[in-house]
Structure formats: structure tokens, C-alpha cells
Write a protein that holds these residues in place. Structure first.
Motif, PDB file in Angstrom:
ATOM      1  N   PRO A  36       0.827  -1.212   0.000  1.00 60.69           N
ATOM      2  CA  PRO A  36       0.000   0.000   0.000  1.00 60.69           C
ATOM      3  C   PRO A  36       0.862   1.263   0.000  1.00 60.69           C
ATOM      4  CG  PRO A  36      -0.790  -1.583   1.634  1.00 60.69           C
ATOM      5  CD  PRO A  36       0.520  -2.098   1.142  1.00 60.69           C
ATOM      6  N   GLY A  37       0.349   2.302  -0.683  1.00 61.78           N
ATOM      7  CA  GLY A  37       1.011   3.593  -0.646  1.00 61.78           C
ATOM      8  C   GLY A  37       2.102   3.796  -1.664  1.00 61.78           C
ATOM      9  N   THR A  38       2.249   2.891  -2.628  1.00 58.69           N
ATOM     10  CA  THR A  38       3.328   3.015  -3.612  1.00 58.69           C
ATOM     11  C   THR A  38       2.864   3.621  -4.935  1.00 58.69           C
ATOM     12  OG1 THR A  38       2.955   0.687  -4.218  1.00 58.69           O
ATOM     13  CG2 THR A  38       4.732   1.161  -2.658  1.00 58.69           C
ATOM     14  N   GLY A  39       1.592   3.994  -5.056  1.00 55.37           N
ATOM     15  CA  GLY A  39       1.122   4.687  -6.250  1.00 55.37           C
ATOM     16  C   GLY A  39       0.345   3.831  -7.223  1.00 55.37           C
ATOM     17  N   ASN A  92      -2.609  -6.068  -3.096  1.00 57.90           N
ATOM     18  CA  ASN A  92      -1.544  -6.113  -2.109  1.00 57.90           C
ATOM     19  C   ASN A  92      -0.911  -7.498  -2.134  1.00 57.90           C
ATOM     20  OD1 ASN A  92      -2.189  -3.484  -1.251  1.00 57.90           O
ATOM     21  ND2 ASN A  92      -3.753  -4.274   0.147  1.00 57.90           N
ATOM     22  N   PRO A  93       0.345  -7.621  -1.729  1.00 60.28           N
ATOM     23  CA  PRO A  93       0.987  -8.943  -1.744  1.00 60.28           C
ATOM     24  C   PRO A  93       0.186  -9.959  -0.957  1.00 60.28           C
ATOM     25  CG  PRO A  93       2.606  -7.231  -1.342  1.00 60.28           C
ATOM     26  CD  PRO A  93       1.259  -6.563  -1.287  1.00 60.28           C
ATOM     27  N   LEU A 149       2.775  -5.944 -13.042  1.00 62.08           N
ATOM     28  CA  LEU A 149       3.873  -5.043 -12.713  1.00 62.08           C
ATOM     29  C   LEU A 149       3.949  -4.814 -11.219  1.00 62.08           C
ATOM     30  CD1 LEU A 149       3.261  -2.263 -15.410  1.00 62.08           C
ATOM     31  CD2 LEU A 149       4.661  -4.325 -15.626  1.00 62.08           C
ATOM     32  N   SER A 150       5.112  -4.364 -10.785  1.00 69.00           N
ATOM     33  CA  SER A 150       5.306  -3.931  -9.405  1.00 69.00           C
ATOM     34  C   SER A 150       5.775  -2.482  -9.435  1.00 69.00           C
ATOM     35  CB  SER A 150       6.335  -4.816  -8.703  1.00 69.00           C
ATOM     36  OG  SER A 150       6.578  -4.357  -7.387  1.00 69.00           O
ATOM     37  N   MET A 151       5.181  -1.626  -8.621  1.00 62.62           N
ATOM     38  CA  MET A 151       5.528  -0.207  -8.642  1.00 62.62           C
ATOM     39  C   MET A 151       6.923   0.045  -8.060  1.00 62.62           C
ATOM     40  SD  MET A 151       2.998   1.488 -10.014  1.00 62.62           S
ATOM     41  CE  MET A 151       3.404   3.158  -9.514  1.00 62.62           C
ATOM     42  N   GLY A 152       7.197  -0.517  -6.900  1.00 64.66           N
ATOM     43  CA  GLY A 152       8.446  -0.203  -6.226  1.00 64.66           C
ATOM     44  C   GLY A 152       8.397   1.193  -5.624  1.00 64.66           C
ATOM     45  N   LEU A 153       9.391   1.512  -4.815  1.00 60.28           N
ATOM     46  CA  LEU A 153       9.446   2.823  -4.171  1.00 60.28           C
ATOM     47  C   LEU A 153      10.118   3.832  -5.089  1.00 60.28           C
ATOM     48  CD1 LEU A 153      10.530   1.698  -0.586  1.00 60.28           C
ATOM     49  CD2 LEU A 153       8.250   2.409  -1.320  1.00 60.28           C
ATOM     50  N   ASN A 205      -0.756  13.172  -6.391  1.00 63.91           N
ATOM     51  CA  ASN A 205      -2.168  13.538  -6.547  1.00 63.91           C
ATOM     52  C   ASN A 205      -2.350  14.985  -6.991  1.00 63.91           C
ATOM     53  OD1 ASN A 205      -3.463  11.060  -5.885  1.00 63.91           O
ATOM     54  ND2 ASN A 205      -2.955  11.383  -3.731  1.00 63.91           N
ATOM     55  N   ASP A 206      -1.436  15.870  -6.595  1.00 62.90           N
ATOM     56  CA  ASP A 206      -1.547  17.261  -7.031  1.00 62.90           C
ATOM     57  C   ASP A 206      -1.404  17.366  -8.549  1.00 62.90           C
ATOM     58  OD1 ASP A 206      -1.932  18.194  -4.468  1.00 62.90           O
ATOM     59  OD2 ASP A 206       0.204  18.515  -4.096  1.00 62.90           O
ATOM     60  N   ALA A 207      -0.446  16.630  -9.113  1.00 61.20           N
ATOM     61  CA  ALA A 207      -0.270  16.645 -10.565  1.00 61.20           C
ATOM     62  C   ALA A 207      -1.395  15.896 -11.270  1.00 61.20           C
ATOM     63  CB  ALA A 207       1.081  16.032 -10.932  1.00 61.20           C
TER      64      ALA A 207
END
Length: 326
Positions: free
Chosen positions: A61-64, A164-165, A186-190, A206-208
Motif C-alpha cells: 500500500p502507498g506506492t502509487g 496487495n501482496p 507489474l510492481s511499482m516499487g518505491l 495527486n496534485d499533478a
């Protein structure tokens, strides 16, 4: 050593891939403006779209993951549907349902969020297996059957699922039949430090995303998908795809190899990658760029599907398989 022939001067069946190339460039610029530091992920997402397939993004979670799907939908235009998966989600919550009207004693079909050009299925592995199965027909046949009546989906129909994994609380692993419907995983990664700085300062994230305007329309994307399917691929490269597929079926570390659907998906993904890379014909580099995300979720290691383990085995197969050269 197998040789790759030169593509014909006018392209296959009179198709001109230049419009598809320009469309993919516009989509990339729009999406990469929000999804910072993940150019390779954005390119492969466009590959899945232009190949006429579907995309599964797997990461913490949280990687986009959701941002990527929303940005693709915003840049493409058209109708956007979103499903937030939970264990109590019902199939009718996705597909829609028939509603009875007492006024004229008739039933009217009320479409669900599935009837969209881009469908985001967020945290798909939190849905129950029964609800997951509701995606099988639309992802494969671009239609939905409800109460014995079949309803066609809009074109293009592109599903972006996130998960999620496996092993996190409240997840149900996707069955092989469901995984096989996805063209790429695919995997996003950090993000790196520079990209994360842009996210924090509002130049990404999110702003963009809020500033993304459509750069095309569904009709143009559907035409681009049709063009991609006719991009020239030399006979030697078709044999290369078959060699890679056959190797997954005989590799000692794999209990289940890639299916014929997987080999078809690999060839279409290679064609789409050529277009995204700005070329009107397929090269061995295109095949190698997409074979791991196209095969890793479609092979079984030790009787189970694990994309990380599958990717390692597919990479070994690529390294051992002869590459056709000009």
C-alpha cells in the motif's frame, strides 16, 4: 543463428503505426507527469493498454498503484469506473443488476461500474473468489451476461487491477484462470529520492493528477489498438516467441508453463512495446522487455504461482534462449 528480416516498406496490410506512436507519446507525457520516477512502469502500462490486454499492479500500500490507474484513465478520457473491493462485495455490485418496474411490470438492466472504458479494480484480492469470477467473462470477451442476457462493453475496455501482496490480512489469492486474463503484471516499487521530493512538493502525485487533461479519446485508442495488432513482426521473431513459450513448458523449475493465450499475449505486448518505443516493427529487444511481466504470473513454480519466483525463472529462460539477429 536465426535472422530477422527487414520489414516491408509500406507496413502490414497498409497500416500506418505513426498515429499510434504519437498517441502513446502523448499518453506517456500525461501519466508520467503524475507518476514520478516510474517511467518504465508507465511505459509497460501503455503496452498493456495498446496490446488490448489488462494490467495487474502488485505492491505494498502507498506506492502509487491507484494513482497510476487514475492517471491513465484521466489521460485517455471516456468513461471511468472504479470498484473498491471488500470481502462482502457482490458480483452484481460490479456487473450491474436488473431492476423491476411496477409501473409497467418490466425489468430494466442497470449497468454497474464495469461498463467503462477504463475500469479500476482496487485491491482485487480483497474480493471473494465469487466476486473475482465476475471479471472473467468481461476481461476475456468484453461482454457481461446478467439474467441470461448478454450486454457488450464499450471499446476499448481496459481493466487496471491492483492488489496487495498475498499474505496480508484479508486477501484471497487470485486463481490461475484469473491471472491468465492479465496481459502484464507489474510492481511499482518505491520512488527514488528526487521523485519523492517532487511528490512532496506538489510537482507529482495527486496534485499533478488533478491537472491531467485528456490527450486522446476512446475511439482513437481503439483505432490504435487495432493498428498495434498489425505491426510488423518478422517470422524469426514469431519463432523466438514460440521458443520462449516452449522453454517454460520444459524448464525443470516450472510445474506449469505458459499457455497459448500467454504466447499470443507476449506477441501482442511486443508489438505494443515497439509502438511505445517509437518503432513501426518489432525487434528482439521488444520481446525481451515484456516477456517477464507477460509470463511471470502465468507459470507455476513448485505448484504455486508466485510472480517473484516466476520472474526469476523466466529471466533464466531468456538468458538461455538464442536470440534472432539481423
Amino acid at each position: 543463428m536465426t535472422q530477422v528480416s527487414t520489414p516491408p516498406a509500406e507496413g502490414p496490410a497498409g497500416a500506418d503505426p505513426q498515429e499510434a506512436i504519437e498517441l502513446s507519446a502523448r499518453l506517456f507525457d500525461a501519466v508520467a507527469g503524475a507518476v514520478r520516477g516510474k517511467d518504465d512502469v508507465v511505459r509497460l502500462s501503455l503496452v498493456a493498454l495498446l496490446a488490448g490486454g489488462h494490467l495487474l499492479v502488485e505492491d505494498l500500500p502507498g506506492t502509487g498503484k491507484t494513482l497510476l490507474a487514475k492517471s491513465l484513465a484521466a489521460a485517455l478520457g471516456g468513461r471511468f469506473g472504479r470498484v473498491q473491493c471488500t470481502p462482502d462485495l457482490l458480483p452484481s455490485d460490479i456487473t450491474g443488476t436488473s431492476v423491476y418496474s411496477a409501473a409497467d411490470a418490466s425489468w430494466t438492466f442497470r449497468p454497474g461500474p464495469l461498463f467503462a472504458h477504463v475500469l479500476l479494480v482496487d485491491e482485487v484480492n480483497r474480493a471473494s473468489p465469487r466476486t473475482q469470477a465476475a471479471l472473467l467473462e468481461p476481461m476475456e470477451e468484453h461482454q457481461v451476461t446478467v439474467d441470461g442476457r448478454t450486454h457488450p462493453l464499450p471499446e476499448p475496455f481496459f481493466t487496471v487491477a491492483t492488489q496487495n501482496p498475498h499474505g496480508q490480512i484479508g486477501t484471497f489469492p487470485l486463481p490461475e484462470s484469473q491471472l491468465d486474463r492479465f496481459a502484464l503484471v507489474l510492481s511499482m516499487g518505491l520512488p527514488d529520492r528526487a521523485a519523492e521530493r517532487e511528490i512532496l512538493t506538489g510537482r507529482g502525485g495527486n496534485d499533478a493528477y488533478a491537472e491531467i487533461e485528456p490527450v486522446t479519446d476512446p475511439a482513437a485508442v481503439a483505432a490504435a489498438v487495432a493498428t498495434v495488432h498489425r505491426v510488423y513482426c518478422a517470422p524469426a521473431l514469431v519463432e523466438y516467441v514460440l521458443d520462449l513459450t516452449a522453454a517454460t513448458r520444459s524448464h525443470p523449475d516450472l510445474t506449469v508453463g505458459a499457455s497459448p493465450r500467454a504466447s499470443v499475449g507476449l506477441l501482442q505486448a511486443a508489438r505494443a512495446h515497439a509502438v511505445v518505443a517509437g518503432r513501426p516493427h518489432v525487434t528482439p529487444d521488444d520481446v525481451q522487455a515484456v516477456v517477464i511481466p507477460a509470463f511471470a504470473h502465468r507459470v507455476s513454480v513448485g505448484g504455486t504461482v508466485n510472480t517473484a519466483s516466476g520472474a526469476a525463472v523466466v529471466a533464466d529462460i531468456v538468458a538461455r534462449t538464442d536470440v534472432p539477429r539481423p
